[in-house]
Motif scaffolding. Structure first.
Motif, PDB file in Angstrom:
ATOM      1  N   UNK A 175       0.830  -1.208   0.000  1.00 20.56           N
ATOM      2  CA  UNK A 175       0.000   0.000   0.000  1.00 20.56           C
ATOM      3  C   UNK A 175       0.866   1.261   0.000  1.00 20.56           C
ATOM      4  N   UNK A 176       1.929   1.233   0.842  1.00 19.82           N
ATOM      5  CA  UNK A 176       2.812   2.385   0.898  1.00 19.82           C
ATOM      6  C   UNK A 176       3.517   2.630  -0.415  1.00 19.82           C
ATOM      7  N   UNK A 177       3.956   1.522  -1.063  1.00 18.16           N
ATOM      8  CA  UNK A 177       4.638   1.664  -2.346  1.00 18.16           C
ATOM      9  C   UNK A 177       3.714   2.266  -3.396  1.00 18.16           C
ATOM     10  N   UNK A 178       2.447   1.883  -3.367  1.00 19.24           N
ATOM     11  CA  UNK A 178       1.486   2.435  -4.324  1.00 19.24           C
ATOM     12  C   UNK A 178       1.301   3.930  -4.108  1.00 19.24           C
ATOM     13  N   UNK A 179       1.289   4.352  -2.857  1.00 19.75           N
ATOM     14  CA  UNK A 179       1.137   5.782  -2.572  1.00 19.75           C
ATOM     15  C   UNK A 179       2.385   6.556  -2.993  1.00 19.75           C
ATOM     16  N   UNK A 180       3.546   5.938  -2.856  1.00 20.52           N
ATOM     17  CA  UNK A 180       4.764   6.597  -3.320  1.00 20.52           C
ATOM     18  C   UNK A 180       4.746   6.756  -4.838  1.00 20.52           C
ATOM     19  N   UNK A 181       4.292   5.727  -5.534  1.00 21.75           N
ATOM     20  CA  UNK A 181       4.197   5.813  -6.993  1.00 21.75           C
ATOM     21  C   UNK A 181       3.205   6.896  -7.409  1.00 21.75           C
ATOM     22  N   UNK A 182       2.087   6.985  -6.678  1.00 18.28           N
ATOM     23  CA  UNK A 182       1.101   8.024  -6.975  1.00 18.28           C
ATOM     24  C   UNK A 182       1.690   9.413  -6.745  1.00 18.28           C
ATOM     25  N   UNK A 183       2.484   9.554  -5.683  1.00 14.85           N
ATOM     26  CA  UNK A 183       3.128  10.842  -5.401  1.00 14.85           C
ATOM     27  C   UNK A 183       4.110  11.205  -6.509  1.00 14.85           C
ATOM     28  N   UNK A 184       4.866  10.221  -6.981  1.00 13.61           N
ATOM     29  CA  UNK A 184       5.815  10.471  -8.060  1.00 13.61           C
ATOM     30  C   UNK A 184       5.093  10.867  -9.340  1.00 13.61           C
ATOM     31  N   UNK A 185       3.988  10.195  -9.634  1.00 16.73           N
ATOM     32  CA  UNK A 185       3.213  10.523 -10.830  1.00 16.73           C
ATOM     33  C   UNK A 185       2.678  11.947 -10.748  1.00 16.73           C
ATOM     34  N   UNK A 186       2.187  12.328  -9.577  1.00 16.66           N
ATOM     35  CA  UNK A 186       1.684  13.690  -9.407  1.00 16.66           C
ATOM     36  C   UNK A 186       2.758  14.731  -9.653  1.00 16.66           C
ATOM     37  N   UNK A 187       3.959  14.477  -9.173  1.00 19.03           N
ATOM     38  CA  UNK A 187       5.049  15.426  -9.390  1.00 19.03           C
ATOM     39  C   UNK A 187       5.452  15.498 -10.859  1.00 19.03           C
ATOM     40  N   UNK A 188       5.428  14.370 -11.538  1.00 23.37           N
ATOM     41  CA  UNK A 188       5.761  14.376 -12.964  1.00 23.37           C
ATOM     42  C   UNK A 188       4.720  15.147 -13.768  1.00 23.37           C
ATOM     43  N   UNK A 189       3.479  15.145 -13.295  1.00 22.40           N
ATOM     44  CA  UNK A 189       2.445  15.952 -13.950  1.00 22.40           C
ATOM     45  C   UNK A 189       2.758  17.437 -13.792  1.00 22.40           C
ATOM     46  N   UNK A 190       3.191  17.846 -12.578  1.00 23.17           N
ATOM     47  CA  UNK A 190       3.601  19.239 -12.379  1.00 23.17           C
ATOM     48  C   UNK A 190       4.737  19.607 -13.323  1.00 23.17           C
ATOM     49  N   UNK A 191       5.691  18.694 -13.463  1.00 22.15           N
ATOM     50  CA  UNK A 191       6.826  18.952 -14.347  1.00 22.15           C
ATOM     51  C   UNK A 191       6.372  19.100 -15.792  1.00 22.15           C
ATOM     52  N   UNK A 192       5.447  18.241 -16.214  1.00 21.70           N
ATOM     53  CA  UNK A 192       4.932  18.324 -17.580  1.00 21.70           C
ATOM     54  C   UNK A 192       4.219  19.653 -17.813  1.00 21.70           C
ATOM     55  N   UNK A 193       3.468  20.118 -16.822  1.00 25.92           N
ATOM     56  CA  UNK A 193       2.782  21.406 -16.944  1.00 25.92           C
ATOM     57  C   UNK A 193       3.786  22.550 -17.061  1.00 25.92           C
ATOM     58  N   UNK A 194       4.853  22.481 -16.276  1.00 25.55           N
ATOM     59  CA  UNK A 194       5.877  23.523 -16.341  1.00 25.55           C
ATOM     60  C   UNK A 194       6.527  23.558 -17.717  1.00 25.55           C
ATOM     61  N   UNK A 195       6.872  22.401 -18.242  1.00 26.16           N
ATOM     62  CA  UNK A 195       7.513  22.332 -19.553  1.00 26.16           C
ATOM     63  C   UNK A 195       6.569  22.791 -20.658  1.00 26.16           C
TER      64      UNK A 195
END
Length: 234
Positions: free
Chosen positions: A1-21
């Motif tokens: 469960x914790x690993x899934x939440x970490x992956x979700x957090x990473x995905x969310x940050x990559x979305x922010x990065x995509x928006x910035x780019x």
């Protein structure tokens, strides 16, 4: 469960990065300049001062939230619980909750958003506006309020430096220390009100110094960058 939440957090940050780019590309011009990925005007000794001031401000905010019993609930409590649940995957936590947010959020809010706003409005409006967006992005009243205050500080640092790099370093240092403290690898922050108040005073003094320097050395962004590019082409 914790690993899934970490992956979700990473995905969310990559979305922010995509928006910035995407935003920087849409505005045109060199991506590095639109995102603030340029050499800092700050000497390293002043970057260290900015970093210490940010850690003091963060500690003061944390002490205030704990005093008001607001730290354990909402998003901040969830993050604390996630770090404790994933101690075995500490490296993943450091990346997903420490380094990635520092990089992706700063590129979006102190890089793209701040510079885009400053191309149209006064510097203080740009810093405040990007901080409001930063707070809203956290989708939590308590976490968002703290993020707004910290975002103001990071915005001032980014403007004074003429670069987003020092803000990334401040953000990363704060995140990594917080994760290390929760994992038992660093001493936890002192919860005493007096210490938090002193931290806030120190950070406020640093902020005032930065603001005074901003008035003396305005950052060439937005339309000014465009004019410089056109002048170079001609």
């Amino acid at each position: 469960m914790g690993d899934e939440r970490l992956l979700a957090a990473m995905l969310g940050q990559l979305i922010w990065l995509a928006l910035a780019l995407a935003g920087a590309a849409w505005l045109g011009g060199p991506l590095s300049e639109r995102l603030g990925l340029v050499p800092s005007r700050l000497p390293w000794r002043w970057v260290v001062v900015a970093l210490v001031g940010f850690l003091c401000l963060s500690a003061a905010a944390d002490a205030g939230l704990r005093t008001l019993a607001l730290r354990e609930g909402g998003r901040l409590g969830e993050i604390d619980e996630l770090v404790r649940d994933t101690r075995a995957a500490l490296a993943a936590s450091l990346v997903a909750l420490g380094l990635l947010p520092a990089l992706c959020e700063e590129l979006l809010f102190r890089g793209f958003a701040l510079r885009a706003l400053e191309g149209r409005f006064a510097t203080w409006v740009a810093v405040t506006g990007s901080s409001v967006l930063f707070g809203l992005a956290h989708a939590d009243l308590v976490h968002g309020g703290a993020a707004f205050v910290l975002g103001l500080y990071l915005g001032v640092v980014a403007v004074w430096a003429g670069s987003v790099v020092p803000a990334i370093l401040c953000h990363a240092a704060n995140n990594l220390y917080g994760i290390a403290a929760l994992a038992g690898l660093a001493p936890p922050g002192e919860p005493l009100d007096a210490v938090g108040a002193w931290g806030l005073l120190v950070a406020s003094g640093v902020c005032l110094t930065l603001l005074r320097a901003v008035r003396k050395r305005p950052l060439p962004v937005g339309n000014e960058l465009q004019r410089e590019a056109e002048s170079a082409d001609s």
